[in-house]
Design an enzyme around this catalytic site. Structure first.
Site, mmCIF file in Angstrom:
data_model
loop_
_atom_site.group_PDB
_atom_site.id
_atom_site.type_symbol
_atom_site.label_atom_id
_atom_site.label_comp_id
_atom_site.label_asym_id
_atom_site.label_seq_id
_atom_site.Cartn_x
_atom_site.Cartn_y
_atom_site.Cartn_z
ATOM 1 N N HIS A 46 18.373 -2.625 -7.625
ATOM 2 C CA HIS A 46 18.083 -3.199 -8.944
ATOM 3 C C HIS A 46 16.878 -2.568 -9.617
ATOM 4 C CE1 HIS A 46 20.812 -6.305 -7.459
ATOM 5 N NE2 HIS A 46 21.008 -6.625 -8.711
ATOM 6 N N GLY A 47 16.006 -1.950 -8.862
ATOM 7 C CA GLY A 47 14.856 -1.308 -9.478
ATOM 8 C C GLY A 47 13.905 -0.784 -8.434
#
Lengths: 458, 546
Positions: free
Chosen positions: B393-394
């Site tokens: 996600h990041g």
């Protein structure tokens, strides 16, 4: 039956109607904001007449004759418009080679020349300086250049006490508090707070510097008491005699940088503790969220004079304004000038040894038409603030212009990592560091002018 | 007569980095109208139709992310060539090599663009290397199309799927514009066969597509944007300024925002797909209705969780066996947890070790209870999957922590099931139990959102501290007065969320054929509502404490 035709008809029909409505609304100058915001062709089709932009021009103020400083044989020429200049501390003297904060520069020069003395700066502000933002950078830079260790004033408690980096605070929940918002006391300290407890403790620690060998004078700042009150300071009994309206009582002068107080008498009005080495520059951080500065007018004059007598300041910085821009479309702030002027006069009157520096609001944005832009009233507000400074003979620093002018806060908020919060009001610690740095640099340029003037054959 | 600005008109066709193309741009409306017209006109000419679709998709991508469109084309070429080579290759060794090559290329690209700076900062912090971070922009959608590429080549390698023969088939699979930017992650074996099918859709498809597009836009543009801009951003940016009450509601607010944002985008993509004759499986099924965390992952971002299951969890060993990865990532995690708790909370080594021990115990317990050794490796595989899934996600610790928390949550649920499986069987059927468990699950998910949204670990901890230490309902009245509209919209969003997923289908089937004018009225009503919220005066933050 195949419904693919329905998709086509729907899309063509809705988009076609959408274009037609959009074009018609521009053609007939039909103003209805929900539709204006979604107009499909507004970027490429323009109505024939451009709307006029509203620009507010308040009159150029008159210099208050009482406060004109004429320490030169030649009467200075004043230029009000200097307030627009970025990164300049101005006293509106058209000759910008002269220092604006002359007495402050003189005192700094004393320190630089090896004299031992204290220079105290009171930094007032709103939520922008909460948690010692901006002021901690200014303090650090001034102390690095001119000496001194110590964070200055630390209050008993504050809404952001847990997140202040330059000082650690922990206290019992038994303190009762009055402040600018709640309570009737007119003996609030410059911080806008006063604390009492009949059974409480607080622990405060200076975390603003790393040199462990410096002696730090730790002083209790408190109000008047009818009788001496015994408290516990760092686990030893300590008798507080609050003889003045405002008292600065030395608790100790040693290498320790932590103070633990236990108090069990609510007759003792407490403000906080001050941490200062014996010589150097000290910056006290006085934030109060949500205010515009006019609250300082509530402080009792005799009390303020007592503060000046016992805990005097050499420079008072007032940085407000952002809370006046609480509605996106406000553009007239003359009323604020009218109220703020007497407040500044009162401060000047009660602190005759201090110079007064008015710092303008920083940039703040609102959403206009779905896009964040600088508040349209900001120029007008800053002009009003400059006007108050001009009329009271104070110095002025345009923080808005210095940080980069229009829409800087929007850019800062969108940087990665960001330098401002997404409310587009508050620079975060990174942004505040820049603001503190800019202010310090402006002060140094001013100081250099003073140093330069000493070298001039007179 | 209004004047037509030709230059401004032409500029609209170029990529503008301040205003990239999204579904809510006016330009998209026109783009889609032109596209559907051309697509419809050539609907029976498969090859032309495919080229048109590719062209529009690539152009969409160009308008959304500028020159990064080259990356999509490049990765399409590489994976097309490699997958065909894998398919034709008879030797297993060569097949393996080609697969590794493809994985290396895809993950390498993702790593370079997404994680380089993360590892630079890691190396600077722990090895004091002093590298400067690189100025790398993250190409839009790269996390999504990398995963699509991987699943494709892996499926071909596994023999599940015959690779696309025509390059344009593959390019369209990868660049299909409705899902390019934010998913869902589409599987080739679902999608590619649909590319060359006749363009036939039913009235239900039209109605459901319309419903998905409008409700998706509503979720994304009205609910999510309004709550984000007028509340959630203020609090998450500087939680220490605000009371526990505000912080708690900001988390409830963000739970709405992240769901509406993500599922709204997915719904629009699925709806547009449906209009064009493509069926894409649902990506979100009212996840906050879940009664446990395992169920949550069956309802939340389904295309991602099923991808992780098929291409990460199962290769790791799944519930059958263990591999190197089974132990490697959890080991790093346990060491990191021990060191982190020692550093951040000033714990002594044995205190930290007992925390870590507690977590390890949690993952060992299911195996101990069911007396099945494999249970341990299953737990570790789940943990690894969640850790890496979080990281996807990041490039930030906070996402890893988010993933880890979900891994731990799944572990706790498993233990809970094993302990209470029989003893509470009757209680579990009562509605009180169901409601309580739904609330518990929802709050656990909300807790993990703190780390997902907060800019860094410190900010997340400040939020938790404020809620734990500075919470009082005495601020409710001023809080409510200031954020009234925000709170009403949040309440509306949660109410809508309670509607069973089958309800829209039921309504659509009941109404059969609705006249076109009704669709147009709904569309313009939505448009004005959107305009109204865009024009609404912003809600400003207030201070409840002084």
């Amino acid at each position: 039956m195949n419904s693919n035709r329905r998709v086509l008809f729907f899309v063509i029909g809705s988009v076609g109607l959408f274009i037609v409505f959009s074009w018609l609304s521009i053609y007939y100058k039909f103003k209805w904001s929900p539709f204006e915001r979604v107009n499909l062709v507004s970027e490429v089709v323009k109505a024939p007449v451009k709307p006029k932009r509203y620009v507010y021009h308040p009159p150029v103020p008159k210099k208050d004759t009482v406060h004109i400083k004429s320490d030169s044989v030649f009467a200075p020429v004043y230029d009000f418009e200097l307030y627009n200049t970025a990164k300049l501390i101005t006293n509106f003297n058209a000759d910008t080679n002269q220092p604006a904060l002359k007495k402050f520069a003189e005192k700094l020069h004393d320190l630089k020349s090896g004299k031992k003395r204290k220079i105290r700066v009171a930094y007032f502000g709103d939520s922008m300086i909460e948690g010692d933002l901006i002021s901690q950078t200014l303090r650090k830079e001034l102390q690095d250049s001119f000496g001194g260790c110590g964070v200055g004033f630390v209050p008993i408690n504050s809404p952001v006490a847990k997140y202040r980096i330059s000082a650690y605070t922990d206290c019992s929940e038994t303190w009762s508090e009055e402040n600018f918002r709640e309570g009737k006391s007119n003996r609030l300290f410059l911080s806008g707070h006063i604390f009492h407890t009949d059974d409480g403790w607080v622990q405060l620690r200076d975390q603003s510097f790393s040199n462990d060998s410096v002696l730090i004078e730790k002083s209790l700042l408190c109000g008047a008491t009818n009788n001496p009150v015994t408290i516990s300071a760092n686990n030893k009994p300590f008798t507080v005699k609050g003889e003045q309206l405002f008292n600065r009582i030395v608790l100790g002068n040693d290498k320790g940088r932590s103070v633990k107080l236990a108090v069990n008498n609510d007759k003792l009005p407490l403000y906080g503790v001050s941490f200062e080495s014996d010589s150097g520059v000290f910056v006290d951080n006085f934030p109060f969220r949500g205010v515009s500065g006019i609250e300082l007018g509530k402080l009792d004059s005799s009390f303020l004079r007592s503060v000046a007598a016992n805990n005097d300041y050499d420079l008072i910085v007032v940085q407000y304004g952002v809370n006046l821009l609480f509605r996106p479309n406000d553009t007239a702030f003359g009323w604020y000038g009218e109220i703020m002027r007497p407040v500044l006069r009162k401060i000047q009157h009660c602190f005759p040894n201090s110079e007064l520096l008015v710092i303008s609001t920083a940039d703040r944005a609102f959403r206009y038409n779905g896009e964040y832009k600088t508040a349209i009233g900001i120029d007008s507000l800053i002009r009003t603030q400059a006007q108050v400074a001009y009329e009271t003979g104070s110095e002025f620093y345009n923080q808005y212009a210095s940080m980069g002018g229009a829409n800087t806060i929007v850019e800062w908020g969108q940087l990665k990592p960001p330098m401002a919060n997404k409310d587009f009001i508050h620079p975060n610690f990174r942004g505040a560091q820049i603001l503190g740095q800019y202010l310090f640099e402006a002060m140094m340029r001013d100081y250099e002018k003073y140093v330069h003037s000493l070298k001039q054959p007179n | 007569m209004p004047s037509f600005d030709l230059q401004a008109f032409l500029r609209q066709f170029l990529y503008d980095k301040d205003n990239p193309l999204l579904f809510n741009n006016g330009f998209f409306v026109l783009f889609f109208a032109v596209f559907i017209t051309v697509y419809f006109a050539f609907r029976k000419k498969m090859a032309i139709r495919r080229y048109i679709f590719c062209l529009f998709s690539l152009y969409f991508f160009y308008k959304a992310s500028g020159s990064f469109v080259v990356l999509v084309i490049l990765s399409a070429i590489v994976d097309f060539v490699l997958s065909n080579a894998i398919f034709r290759q008879k030797k297993q060794g060569m097949k393996n090599f080609l697969l590794v090559l493809s994985i290396f290329f895809n993950l390498g690209m993702l790593f370079y663009f997404k994680y380089t700076n993360f590892f630079i900062s890691l190396s600077n912090e722990f090895l004091h290397t002093g590298f400067n971070p690189l100025n790398i922009l993250l190409p839009v959608g790269i996390s999504f199309y990398t995963f699509e590429n991987l699943s494709y080549t892996i499926d071909v390698y596994r023999g599940h799927f015959e690779p696309a023969r025509k390059f344009s088939d593959y390019l369209l699979f990868l660049s299909f514009f409705p899902k390019l930017v934010m998913g869902p992650i589409v599987r080739a074996h679902d999608f590619v066969p649909q590319i060359n099918k006749p363009y036939v859709i039913t009235e239900t498809d039209f109605a459901k597509g319309f419903y998905l597009i409008i409700s998706g836009l509503f979720k994304k543009l009205i609910i999510s944007d309004y709550i984000t801009l007028n509340f959630v951003n203020y609090i998450f940016d500087d939680p220490g300024r605000y009371t526990g009450l505000e912080n708690l509601f900001a988390i409830y607010g963000f739970a709405v925002v992240i769901y509406c944002d993500f599922s709204g985008y997915s719904d629009i993509a699925i709806g547009i797909g449906r209009w064009l004759g493509f069926t894409i499986p649902p990506n979100f099924l009212s996840p906050y209705q879940s009664r446990n965390i395992t169920e949550f992952w069956r309802r939340w971002h389904i295309s991602l969780s099923s991808w992780l299951r098929d291409y990460l969890y199962i290769p790791l060993g799944g519930n059958r066996t263990d591999t190197f990865g089974t132990w490697f990532f959890p080991m790093i995690f346990f060491i990191a947890i021990t060191l982190a708790t020692m550093n951040m909370f000033n714990l002594i080594w044995w205190q930290s070790l007992s925390i870590t021990g507690g977590i390890i115990l949690l993952f060992v317990l299911p195996a101990a209870i069911s007396r099945d050794k494999k249970g341990i490796s299953t737990s570790m595989n789940i943990l690894t999957t969640m850790l890496l899934g979080g990281f996807w996600h990041g490039a930030n610790w906070t996402y890893i922590i988010w993933g880890a928390l979900h891994g731990v949550g799944l572990g706790i649920h498993k233990v809970w099931m094993l302990i209470t499986g029989r003893s509470l069987a009757r209680t579990k059927r009562t509605w009180v139990y169901k409601i309580i468990m739904t609330l518990v699950t929802f709050h656990f998910v909300c807790f993990t959102w703190i780390f997902f949204k907060a800019a860094d670990f410190n900010t997340a901890m400040i939020m938790i501290y404020q809620i734990a230490h500075d919470f009082s309902f005495s601020f409710w009245v001023p809080f409510f007065k200031n954020y009234q509209t925000v709170l009403y919209i949040m309440a509306l969003a949660y109410l809508l969320h309670l509607i069973p997923d089958k309800f829209p289908d039921y309504i659509i089937n009941r109404f059969q054929r609705v006249p076109m004018i009704a669709y147009l009225v709904i569309f313009f009503a939505f448009l004005l509502l959107y305009g109204y919220f865009k024009a609404a005066e912003p809600v400003m933050p207030i201070y409840l404490q002084f």
